[in-house]
Design a protein around this motif. Sequence first.
Motif, mmCIF file in Angstrom:
data_model
loop_
_atom_site.group_PDB
_atom_site.id
_atom_site.type_symbol
_atom_site.label_atom_id
_atom_site.label_comp_id
_atom_site.label_asym_id
_atom_site.label_seq_id
_atom_site.Cartn_x
_atom_site.Cartn_y
_atom_site.Cartn_z
ATOM 1 N N GLU A 41 0.833 -1.203 0.000
ATOM 2 C CA GLU A 41 0.000 0.000 0.000
ATOM 3 C C GLU A 41 0.865 1.249 0.000
ATOM 4 N N LYS A 42 0.454 2.240 -0.757
ATOM 5 C CA LYS A 42 1.126 3.545 -0.757
ATOM 6 C C LYS A 42 0.552 4.347 0.397
ATOM 7 N N TRP A 43 1.416 4.917 1.215
ATOM 8 C CA TRP A 43 0.999 5.708 2.366
ATOM 9 C C TRP A 43 1.336 7.175 2.122
ATOM 10 N N LEU A 44 0.446 8.059 2.537
ATOM 11 C CA LEU A 44 0.619 9.498 2.344
ATOM 12 C C LEU A 44 0.714 10.196 3.688
ATOM 13 N N ASP A 45 1.521 11.249 3.750
ATOM 14 C CA ASP A 45 1.561 12.042 4.973
ATOM 15 C C ASP A 45 0.500 13.147 4.893
ATOM 16 N N ILE A 46 0.413 13.946 5.928
ATOM 17 C CA ILE A 46 -0.632 14.974 6.027
ATOM 18 C C ILE A 46 -0.574 15.943 4.850
ATOM 19 N N GLN A 47 0.609 16.402 4.530
ATOM 20 C CA GLN A 47 0.744 17.381 3.450
ATOM 21 C C GLN A 47 0.279 16.803 2.119
ATOM 22 N N GLU A 48 0.656 15.568 1.838
ATOM 23 C CA GLU A 48 0.259 14.946 0.577
ATOM 24 C C GLU A 48 -1.259 14.776 0.487
ATOM 25 N N VAL A 49 -1.878 14.383 1.612
ATOM 26 C CA VAL A 49 -3.334 14.211 1.620
ATOM 27 C C VAL A 49 -4.026 15.554 1.414
ATOM 28 N N CYS A 50 -3.564 16.583 2.095
ATOM 29 C CA CYS A 50 -4.172 17.915 1.956
ATOM 30 C C CYS A 50 -4.061 18.422 0.518
ATOM 31 N N LEU A 51 -2.923 18.243 -0.100
ATOM 32 C CA LEU A 51 -2.748 18.670 -1.485
ATOM 33 C C LEU A 51 -3.634 17.861 -2.432
ATOM 34 N N MET A 52 -3.695 16.564 -2.210
ATOM 35 C CA MET A 52 -4.481 15.706 -3.083
ATOM 36 C C MET A 52 -5.977 16.008 -2.979
ATOM 37 N N MET A 53 -6.445 16.296 -1.765
ATOM 38 C CA MET A 53 -7.870 16.528 -1.554
ATOM 39 C C MET A 53 -8.247 18.007 -1.624
ATOM 40 N N ASN A 54 -7.227 18.860 -1.696
ATOM 41 C CA ASN A 54 -7.444 20.311 -1.709
ATOM 42 C C ASN A 54 -8.209 20.764 -0.460
ATOM 43 N N ILE A 55 -7.709 20.320 0.707
ATOM 44 C CA ILE A 55 -8.296 20.687 1.989
ATOM 45 C C ILE A 55 -7.206 21.221 2.910
ATOM 46 N N THR A 56 -7.619 21.835 4.005
ATOM 47 C CA THR A 56 -6.666 22.343 4.990
ATOM 48 C C THR A 56 -6.314 21.238 5.985
ATOM 49 N N LYS A 57 -5.258 21.479 6.732
ATOM 50 C CA LYS A 57 -4.868 20.531 7.769
ATOM 51 C C LYS A 57 -5.962 20.399 8.819
ATOM 52 N N ARG A 58 -6.645 21.497 9.103
ATOM 53 C CA ARG A 58 -7.722 21.472 10.092
ATOM 54 C C ARG A 58 -8.887 20.594 9.614
ATOM 55 N N THR A 59 -9.216 20.684 8.337
ATOM 56 C CA THR A 59 -10.281 19.836 7.790
ATOM 57 C C THR A 59 -9.877 18.373 7.859
ATOM 58 N N LEU A 60 -8.628 18.081 7.541
ATOM 59 C CA LEU A 60 -8.135 16.710 7.638
ATOM 60 C C LEU A 60 -8.210 16.220 9.079
ATOM 61 N N GLN A 61 -7.898 17.096 10.025
ATOM 62 C CA GLN A 61 -7.997 16.740 11.438
ATOM 63 C C GLN A 61 -9.445 16.392 11.798
ATOM 64 N N THR A 62 -10.389 17.157 11.269
ATOM 65 C CA THR A 62 -11.808 16.881 11.515
ATOM 66 C C THR A 62 -12.196 15.522 10.936
ATOM 67 N N TYR A 63 -11.737 15.229 9.724
ATOM 68 C CA TYR A 63 -12.015 13.933 9.112
ATOM 69 C C TYR A 63 -11.461 12.810 9.984
ATOM 70 N N LYS A 64 -10.272 13.023 10.515
ATOM 71 C CA LYS A 64 -9.632 12.030 11.367
ATOM 72 C C LYS A 64 -10.408 11.873 12.673
ATOM 73 N N ASP A 65 -10.764 12.992 13.299
ATOM 74 C CA ASP A 65 -11.476 12.956 14.582
ATOM 75 C C ASP A 65 -12.837 12.272 14.474
ATOM 76 N N LYS A 66 -13.526 12.480 13.356
ATOM 77 C CA LYS A 66 -14.858 11.917 13.168
ATOM 78 C C LYS A 66 -14.822 10.515 12.561
ATOM 79 N N GLY A 67 -13.613 9.989 12.289
ATOM 80 C CA GLY A 67 -13.493 8.648 11.745
ATOM 81 C C GLY A 67 -13.831 8.560 10.270
ATOM 82 N N ILE A 68 -13.853 9.697 9.591
ATOM 83 C CA ILE A 68 -14.166 9.722 8.165
ATOM 84 C C ILE A 68 -12.997 9.178 7.356
ATOM 85 N N LEU A 69 -11.791 9.455 7.811
ATOM 86 C CA LEU A 69 -10.588 8.988 7.122
ATOM 87 C C LEU A 69 -9.674 8.327 8.153
#
Length: 102
Positions: free
Chosen positions: A39-67
Amino acid sequence: MEVIAIQKSAFDGMKNELKDLLEMTKDATEKYASIFNKEKWLDIQEVCLMMNITKRTLQTYKDKGILCYSRLNRKNYYKLSDVKALLEAGQPYNTYTDGFSD
């Protein structure tokens, strides 16, 4: 400099315990290496760039179990397949529980 003297038997015991620990580490590494190699693994920066979201939004996705994520050395990693699946499903823009969106 402080010199500490210990008995040879105690030293040999410590050496054997360290060898056992090294062997356990090697076994665990070999056991899980195939998972990380498949499996290819991505860090926070790569995920944010790929999804065009902020780090805070990614944190919300993580906190809510979305990602889902895995943590290694105090750094979060995300599976590329999970990120792609979320993108294909459509990003959950409404992440608030009161029904309002950003």
